[in-house]
Structures are given as C-alpha cells and as structure tokens.
Design a protein around this motif. Structure first.
Motif, PDB file in Angstrom:
ATOM      1  N   GLU A 111       8.776   4.162  66.906  1.00  0.00           N
ATOM      2  CA  GLU A 111       9.807   4.390  66.128  1.00  0.00           C
ATOM      3  C   GLU A 111      11.178   4.289  66.930  1.00  0.00           C
ATOM      4  O   GLU A 111      12.219   3.623  66.490  1.00  0.00           O
ATOM      5  CB  GLU A 111       9.919   5.616  65.448  1.00  0.00           C
ATOM      6  N   GLU A 112      10.873   4.599  68.136  1.00  0.00           N
ATOM      7  CA  GLU A 112      12.188   4.680  69.135  1.00  0.00           C
ATOM      8  C   GLU A 112      12.329   3.161  69.708  1.00  0.00           C
ATOM      9  O   GLU A 112      13.469   2.742  69.939  1.00  0.00           O
ATOM     10  CB  GLU A 112      11.811   5.622  70.458  1.00  0.00           C
ATOM     11  N   ILE A 113      11.155   2.478  69.916  1.00  0.00           N
ATOM     12  CA  ILE A 113      11.592   1.104  70.552  1.00  0.00           C
ATOM     13  C   ILE A 113      11.546  -0.040  69.318  1.00  0.00           C
ATOM     14  O   ILE A 113      11.606  -1.116  69.811  1.00  0.00           O
ATOM     15  CB  ILE A 113      10.491   0.780  71.571  1.00  0.00           C
ATOM     16  N   THR A 114      11.522   0.363  68.262  1.00  0.00           N
ATOM     17  CA  THR A 114      11.509  -0.793  67.143  1.00  0.00           C
ATOM     18  C   THR A 114      12.404  -0.347  66.028  1.00  0.00           C
ATOM     19  O   THR A 114      12.505   0.667  65.611  1.00  0.00           O
ATOM     20  CB  THR A 114       9.937  -0.933  66.622  1.00  0.00           C
ATOM     21  N   SER A 115      13.013  -1.768  65.682  1.00  0.00           N
ATOM     22  CA  SER A 115      13.520  -1.422  63.943  1.00  0.00           C
ATOM     23  C   SER A 115      12.936  -2.450  63.185  1.00  0.00           C
ATOM     24  O   SER A 115      12.816  -3.659  63.849  1.00  0.00           O
ATOM     25  CB  SER A 115      15.001  -1.892  64.177  1.00  0.00           C
TER      26      SER A 115
ATOM     27  N   LYS B 121       7.508   5.370  75.248  1.00  0.00           N
ATOM     28  CA  LYS B 121       8.415   5.744  74.135  1.00  0.00           C
ATOM     29  C   LYS B 121       7.543   5.463  72.763  1.00  0.00           C
ATOM     30  O   LYS B 121       6.748   4.571  72.767  1.00  0.00           O
ATOM     31  CB  LYS B 121       9.776   4.920  74.129  1.00  0.00           C
ATOM     32  N   ALA B 122       7.869   6.277  71.684  1.00  0.00           N
ATOM     33  CA  ALA B 122       7.119   5.963  70.474  1.00  0.00           C
ATOM     34  C   ALA B 122       7.616   4.736  69.821  1.00  0.00           C
ATOM     35  O   ALA B 122       8.781   4.069  69.976  1.00  0.00           O
ATOM     36  CB  ALA B 122       7.616   7.048  69.695  1.00  0.00           C
TER      37      ALA B 122
END
Ligand code: FMN
Length: 225
Positions: free
Chosen positions: A219-223, A216-217
């Motif tokens: 951006e998808e796994i991080t906030s 996963k990218a």
C-alpha cells in the motif's frame, strides 16, 4: 512509413497461462525473490563461470532504449586484479566515510553497519563490473544511446535476479567515484562504471542487518487507479 520486418505471435514463445497459473507463478516468484539479501561476507568456494555467463546473457536480454544495449560487463576472477580494485575502492570509501559523506547519509547507513573495509572484494570468487555507455562506437562512428541509466538499471536487476535464482549471493557495491575501474579494467572513456557486483556463496557464518529485510508495504509503494 518505414517497412519493418516482424515476427508473428506463433513464432514467439509467449506463454499462454491461465489466470490461475499466473497467480500461482507470480506468488512463487515473489516468495523466491523476497529472500534475496545483500551479503558482505563471502566464502571463497569456486563457482562455475557458466553460471555467471548465464546471468550476463540474461542481463543482455533486457529491454533497452531503441534496443541499443548500452552496457558492458567485466567479469573479474583474477586475484591480483581483485586486490587492485580493493585498494582503490577502500581509498574512496575511507574518503567517503571520513570526509565526504554528509551526516544525513552517514545516518542512513548506520543501521547497515558498513564502513571503509571491503574485504569481500578479495574474498568473493567473482566481481562483475557493469559499465554504462553514453554512446557506443562502431567502425569509428559514435552512436548515441538513449535512456542509458534506465536500460542499464533494468539489465542489472535481471542479472541480480538470475544470480539469486542460481543460488548465488551478491552485493551491489558503489564506491564513489568509481573511475579507477576504467583504468584497472582498461575500459574506454565513453564507458562509465554503473555498479560493481560482488558475487559468490555467502560465508557460512554470514550475518546480514535485520534492517535490510524491512521492506515497505504494498500500500505504501503502490497506487491503483
Ligand atoms: C545502487 C545501490 C548501491 C549500493 N551500494 C552499496 C555499497 O556501496 N556498499 C554496501 O555495502 N551496500 C550497497 N548497497 C546495498 C544496499 O545497502 C542494500 O541493497 C540495502 O541495504 C537493502 O538490503 P537488501 O539488498 O538485502 O535488500 C547498494 C544497493 C544499491 C541498489
């Protein structure tokens, strides 16, 4: 407050890298770790046990709840023991694939092409069975451990990272249930098998599913707040 003995910063080997060095080193690490792949075909090349020992020492350096280190590692190099483990693992896996696994789970496994055949258990030079300890026993006294799964998970991650850095390949194998490992490896009932790692050099004709490399990218796994 309880008086606690402490190291001071100058006794510790904290690195003092510049931001530029940190950026370079973190990128170097990422470039190396992203090449780790789970392998299911191993060559039976001999591997010096000191490499395995260093990986376990690395795992043993991991953080753990209250520093209670709720883990035990069993290194298996004996052919007969590997054979016993393969027989029991294949029994559980056959049961899983044929009867126990819900369709959803089997669908999730389809892109990996795995089945009940676990030839790699006998082919690989080493297996490392990792056990989690709900409680430890010292001088006949029970010592409760905290955050056992989290601690053993972190230690296992460090172990896998060290193996990868040493140039070895591995597979995290989890036949379910794994209680047969307690019997074969003579581990007490306060220990529960966490994962079975299969370790060695990849076979020269090894193939790994393309699906496994799709991560996963950021951006998808991080906030970020
Ligand atoms: C906790 C855990 C259990 C796993 N159990 C198995 C297993 O029993 N058999 C297997 O072939 N792969 C197993 N795997 C490997 C995964 O399928 C693999 O990590 C995933 O497909 C991603 O591939 P990669 O490791 O190459 O990135 C397991 C991985 C983890 C983390």
């Amino acid at each position: 407050m309880h008086k606690v003995k402490k190291y001071i910063a100058e006794d510790l080997k904290f690195s003092n890298q510049t931001i530029k060095e940190m950026k370079i080193n973190s990128k170097k690490f990422y470039n190396k770790i992203k090449e780790r792949r789970s392998v299911r075909e191993f060559s039976n090349d001999k591997i010096d046990i000191n490499i395995i020992k260093n990986a376990i020492l690395s795992a043993g350096s991991a953080p753990s709840g209250a520093n209670l280190q709720p883990w035990h590692f069993v290194v298996i190099k004996n052919k007969n023991v590997k054979k016993k483990i393969r027989i029991e693992a294949e029994k559980e896996e056959e049961n899983f694939y044929k009867y126990k696994a819900p369709k959803e789970w089997l669908d999730a496994l389809t892109p990996l092409g795995t089945d009940e055949n676990k030839k790699f258990i006998e082919n690989a030079p080493y297996l490392i069975a990792i056990f989690e300890k709900k409680f430890s026993v010292s001088k006949n006294k029970k010592i409760k451990n905290y955050y056992v799964k989290e601690s053993v998970g972190i230690a296992t991650g460090i172990l896998i990272t060290c193996l990868h850095f040493s140039g070895l390949a591995m597979l995290t194998h989890t036949p379910s249930p794994m209680t047969f490992l307690n019997q074969i490896l003579k581990r007490p009932s306060n220990e529960k098998p966490f994962v079975l790692l299969i370790v060695g050099r990849p076979d020269k004709d090894v193939k790994v599913p393309k699906f496994a490399k799709q991560k996963k990218a950021f951006e998808e796994i991080t906030s970020i707040f």
